[in-house]
Scaffold this motif. Structure first.
Motif, PDB file in Angstrom:
ATOM      1  N   TYR A  45       5.594   5.688  10.759  1.00 56.41           N
ATOM      2  CA  TYR A  45       6.436   4.763   9.146  1.00 56.41           C
ATOM      3  C   TYR A  45       6.097   5.800   8.037  1.00 56.41           C
ATOM      4  CZ  TYR A  45       4.864   0.709  11.085  1.00 56.41           C
ATOM      5  OH  TYR A  45       4.717  -0.600  11.985  1.00 56.41           O
ATOM      6  N   GLY A  46       5.111   7.996   8.227  1.00 55.99           N
ATOM      7  CA  GLY A  46       5.009   8.591   7.412  1.00 55.99           C
ATOM      8  C   GLY A  46       4.003   7.591   6.751  1.00 55.99           C
ATOM      9  N   GLU A  47       3.890   7.502   5.685  1.00 58.07           N
ATOM     10  CA  GLU A  47       3.035   7.477   4.367  1.00 58.07           C
ATOM     11  C   GLU A  47       2.951   6.193   4.171  1.00 58.07           C
ATOM     12  OE1 GLU A  47       3.269  10.130   1.133  1.00 58.07           O
ATOM     13  OE2 GLU A  47       3.504  11.320   1.854  1.00 58.07           O
ATOM     14  N   LEU A  48       1.204   5.434   4.542  1.00 58.92           N
ATOM     15  CA  LEU A  48       1.357   4.012   3.855  1.00 58.92           C
ATOM     16  C   LEU A  48       0.571   3.895   2.804  1.00 58.92           C
ATOM     17  CD1 LEU A  48       0.834   2.442   8.221  1.00 58.92           C
ATOM     18  CD2 LEU A  48       2.901   2.485   5.980  1.00 58.92           C
ATOM     19  N   LEU A  49      -0.646   4.577   2.618  1.00 60.77           N
ATOM     20  CA  LEU A  49      -1.201   4.028   1.481  1.00 60.77           C
ATOM     21  C   LEU A  49      -1.190   4.734   0.028  1.00 60.77           C
ATOM     22  CD1 LEU A  49      -4.714   5.450   3.681  1.00 60.77           C
ATOM     23  CD2 LEU A  49      -4.020   2.654   3.189  1.00 60.77           C
ATOM     24  N   GLY A  50      -0.020   5.242   0.015  1.00 63.32           N
ATOM     25  CA  GLY A  50       0.372   5.549  -1.526  1.00 63.32           C
ATOM     26  C   GLY A  50       1.016   4.318  -2.337  1.00 63.32           C
ATOM     27  N   ASP A  51       0.447   4.349  -3.322  1.00 62.25           N
ATOM     28  CA  ASP A  51       1.479   4.149  -4.103  1.00 62.25           C
ATOM     29  C   ASP A  51       2.763   4.637  -4.847  1.00 62.25           C
ATOM     30  OD1 ASP A  51      -0.729   2.290  -4.861  1.00 62.25           O
ATOM     31  OD2 ASP A  51      -1.155   3.646  -6.703  1.00 62.25           O
ATOM     32  N   TRP A  52       3.027   5.583  -4.047  1.00 62.57           N
ATOM     33  CA  TRP A  52       5.205   6.305  -3.889  1.00 62.57           C
ATOM     34  C   TRP A  52       5.269   5.476  -2.514  1.00 62.57           C
ATOM     35  CZ3 TRP A  52       0.097   8.801  -3.808  1.00 62.57           C
ATOM     36  CH2 TRP A  52       0.275   9.544  -2.403  1.00 62.57           C
ATOM     37  N   ILE A 107       6.520   0.708   1.103  1.00 55.59           N
ATOM     38  CA  ILE A 107       6.053  -0.543   2.485  1.00 55.59           C
ATOM     39  C   ILE A 107       4.280  -0.851   1.139  1.00 55.59           C
ATOM     40  CG2 ILE A 107       4.798  -0.796   3.820  1.00 55.59           C
ATOM     41  CD1 ILE A 107       6.198   1.014   5.138  1.00 55.59           C
ATOM     42  N   GLN A 108       3.580  -0.031   0.938  1.00 54.58           N
ATOM     43  CA  GLN A 108       2.694   0.126  -0.414  1.00 54.58           C
ATOM     44  C   GLN A 108       3.774  -1.226  -1.058  1.00 54.58           C
ATOM     45  OE1 GLN A 108       0.265  -0.891  -0.627  1.00 54.58           O
ATOM     46  NE2 GLN A 108      -1.567   1.546  -0.725  1.00 54.58           N
ATOM     47  N   GLN A 109       4.891  -0.383  -1.392  1.00 56.18           N
ATOM     48  CA  GLN A 109       5.270  -1.153  -3.095  1.00 56.18           C
ATOM     49  C   GLN A 109       5.176  -2.820  -2.736  1.00 56.18           C
ATOM     50  OE1 GLN A 109       8.652   1.100  -4.667  1.00 56.18           O
ATOM     51  NE2 GLN A 109       6.646   3.227  -5.003  1.00 56.18           N
ATOM     52  N   TRP A 110       5.238  -3.187  -1.508  1.00 58.50           N
ATOM     53  CA  TRP A 110       5.743  -4.279  -0.843  1.00 58.50           C
ATOM     54  C   TRP A 110       5.051  -4.634  -0.714  1.00 58.50           C
ATOM     55  CZ3 TRP A 110       9.710  -7.358  -2.140  1.00 58.50           C
ATOM     56  CH2 TRP A 110      11.926  -6.463  -1.802  1.00 58.50           C
ATOM     57  N   ARG A 111       4.010  -3.989  -0.462  1.00 60.09           N
ATOM     58  CA  ARG A 111       2.663  -4.875   0.244  1.00 60.09           C
ATOM     59  C   ARG A 111       2.305  -5.337  -1.061  1.00 60.09           C
ATOM     60  NH1 ARG A 111      -3.229  -1.634   1.195  1.00 60.09           N
ATOM     61  NH2 ARG A 111      -4.009  -3.708   1.046  1.00 60.09           N
ATOM     62  N   ASN A 112       1.927  -4.474  -2.016  1.00 55.57           N
ATOM     63  CA  ASN A 112       1.066  -4.670  -3.606  1.00 55.57           C
ATOM     64  C   ASN A 112       2.736  -6.181  -4.359  1.00 55.57           C
ATOM     65  OD1 ASN A 112      -0.322  -2.438  -3.629  1.00 55.57           O
ATOM     66  ND2 ASN A 112       1.193  -1.169  -4.204  1.00 55.57           N
ATOM     67  N   ARG A 113       3.402  -5.644  -4.181  1.00 52.93           N
ATOM     68  CA  ARG A 113       4.625  -7.229  -5.283  1.00 52.93           C
ATOM     69  C   ARG A 113       4.561  -8.467  -3.549  1.00 52.93           C
ATOM     70  NH1 ARG A 113      10.804  -4.795  -5.100  1.00 52.93           N
ATOM     71  NH2 ARG A 113       9.235  -3.500  -5.683  1.00 52.93           N
ATOM     72  N   LEU A 114       4.363  -8.502  -2.306  1.00 48.50           N
ATOM     73  CA  LEU A 114       3.830  -9.834  -1.947  1.00 48.50           C
ATOM     74  C   LEU A 114       2.146  -9.967  -1.931  1.00 48.50           C
ATOM     75  CD1 LEU A 114       6.689  -8.899   0.598  1.00 48.50           C
ATOM     76  CD2 LEU A 114       7.049 -10.903  -1.238  1.00 48.50           C
ATOM     77  N   THR A 126      -6.069  13.195   3.438  1.00 50.46           N
ATOM     78  CA  THR A 126      -7.816  12.780   3.883  1.00 50.46           C
ATOM     79  C   THR A 126      -8.525  12.451   2.342  1.00 50.46           C
ATOM     80  OG1 THR A 126      -8.128  15.417   3.443  1.00 50.46           O
ATOM     81  CG2 THR A 126      -8.185  14.747   5.320  1.00 50.46           C
ATOM     82  N   HIS A 127      -7.467  12.989   1.251  1.00 50.55           N
ATOM     83  CA  HIS A 127      -8.686  12.029   0.080  1.00 50.55           C
ATOM     84  C   HIS A 127      -8.201  10.786  -0.389  1.00 50.55           C
ATOM     85  CE1 HIS A 127      -4.549  12.356  -1.558  1.00 50.55           C
ATOM     86  NE2 HIS A 127      -4.458  12.033  -2.551  1.00 50.55           N
ATOM     87  N   LEU A 128      -7.130   9.873   0.623  1.00 50.65           N
ATOM     88  CA  LEU A 128      -6.968   9.072   0.488  1.00 50.65           C
ATOM     89  C   LEU A 128      -7.735   8.169   1.369  1.00 50.65           C
ATOM     90  CD1 LEU A 128      -3.107   8.455   0.577  1.00 50.65           C
ATOM     91  CD2 LEU A 128      -4.833   7.850  -1.413  1.00 50.65           C
ATOM     92  N   PHE A 129      -8.479   8.425   2.065  1.00 46.92           N
ATOM     93  CA  PHE A 129      -9.885   7.655   3.107  1.00 46.92           C
ATOM     94  C   PHE A 129     -10.842   7.787   2.540  1.00 46.92           C
ATOM     95  CE2 PHE A 129      -6.420   8.061   5.707  1.00 46.92           C
ATOM     96  CZ  PHE A 129      -6.562   7.512   6.909  1.00 46.92           C
ATOM     97  N   ALA A 130     -11.042   8.430   1.433  1.00 42.43           N
ATOM     98  CA  ALA A 130     -12.118   8.376   0.639  1.00 42.43           C
ATOM     99  C   ALA A 130     -12.106   7.649  -0.663  1.00 42.43           C
ATOM    100  CB  ALA A 130     -12.205   9.990   0.315  1.00 42.43           C
ATOM    101  N   GLN A 131     -11.505   6.985  -1.236  1.00 45.81           N
ATOM    102  CA  GLN A 131     -11.374   5.929  -2.506  1.00 45.81           C
ATOM    103  C   GLN A 131     -11.383   4.395  -2.469  1.00 45.81           C
ATOM    104  OE1 GLN A 131      -6.743   6.374  -3.565  1.00 45.81           O
ATOM    105  NE2 GLN A 131      -7.376   8.238  -4.559  1.00 45.81           N
ATOM    106  N   PRO A 132     -12.457   4.023  -2.496  1.00 42.94           N
ATOM    107  CA  PRO A 132     -12.707   2.415  -2.304  1.00 42.94           C
ATOM    108  C   PRO A 132     -11.355   1.874  -2.965  1.00 42.94           C
ATOM    109  CG  PRO A 132     -12.903   3.337  -4.671  1.00 42.94           C
ATOM    110  CD  PRO A 132     -12.620   4.764  -4.088  1.00 42.94           C
TER     111      PRO A 132
END
Length: 266
Positions: free
Chosen positions: A30-37, A40-47, A103-109
């Motif tokens: 999929y490529g990146e999944l966690l970044g707000d950019w 897929i993440q945007q649709w996750r947040n929207r739904l 890696t920095h996204l794995f350290a965020q709460p």
């Protein structure tokens, strides 16, 4: 269905690696999944899906259920409309599904620091870049130009930047700490769970790239398959030509651990 994950840092060639994996008819990344950019993440947040539960979100995306079917269908439609029918993938042929992130996204709460350790069935491709100065300059060029990647046919960038000498040492220290965090995360995983790729050895030797990709496919449980490197370096110039205040930067870094690397890249 097997699972895989590319663990990396920004400006380390991960987009190119995702493209190489996706050239295999039996793999989807999929490529990146966690970044707000990420779309897929945007649709996750929207739904409102997996609200506040990043681990469950990743588990869901890496399953062989509805998310994979949907994404594969949309991917095939995009390839058809762009005339790339040969790259369509049958869902039943997919043997491994994966993603990539930093890696920095794995350290965020909420913390995901133990996510890969707690899931030994996920095969991890660790992509790292030794030349921290070059990675830092690539970040600055991204901020300046907005260009994320180059593909075949794109002209090399001729952009020039001026670095902030007041923050340069601190910025390079942050980059160093990020690299150390990536190494720490990979070191905590069993050696059998990790396949390491070094940026410098991978992207500057076509024969080495092809051998490494086939070794990676074997690690992921995939049969051999020919691939083509379709990404190109954004900047091919040395630092003295790219950084307008190169001499001032070198003076600031005199006597620091970064002096030699900055001087050598000039």
């Amino acid at each position: 269905m097997d699972k895989h994950f590319i663990l990396t840092l920004g400006r380390s060639g991960s987009n190119a690696l995702v493209d190489l994996i996706n050239q295999h008819p039996n793999a989807v990344n999929y490529g990146e999944l966690l970044g707000d950019w990420n779309l897929i993440q945007q649709w996750r947040n929207r739904l409102g899906l997996w609200r506040g539960k990043d681990a469950a979100y990743l588990d869901g995306m890496l399953s062989n259920g509805a998310p994979l079917r949907t994404v594969n269908c949309l991917r095939n439609l995009r390839k058809i409309t762009s005339g790339k029918k040969v790259e369509n993938k049958r869902y039943n042929a997919i043997q491994t599904v994966g993603a990539k992130d930093f890696t920095h996204l794995f350290a965020q709460p909420p913390a995901l620091s133990n996510y890969l350790r707690d899931r030994p069935d996920i095969k991890v491709v660790g992509l790292y870049r030794h030349d921290l100065v070059a990675r830092f300059i690539s970040w600055k060029l991204l901020e300046h130009t907005g260009t994320v990647k180059h593909t075949l046919g794109d002209k090399p960038s001729s952009a020039q930047i001026e670095l902030n000498t007041d923050t340069l040492l601190r910025d390079l220290t942050v980059v160093t700490d990020e690299a150390a965090k990536l190494e720490q995360m990979m070191a905590l995983l069993p050696a059998s769970q990790v396949f390491r790729i070094q940026y410098e050895a991978f992207f500057f030797d076509e024969d080495a790239m092809k051998r490494t990709v086939q070794d990676m496919f074997e690690f992921l449980g995939l049969p051999p398959h020919p691939v083509q490197m379709r990404a190109r370096k954004i900047n091919t110039h040395n630092l003295r030509k790219t950084v307008l205040n190169y001499d001032a930067c070198l003076e600031v870094l005199y006597g620091t651990p970064f002096e030699e690397a900055f001087h050598a890249a000039g």
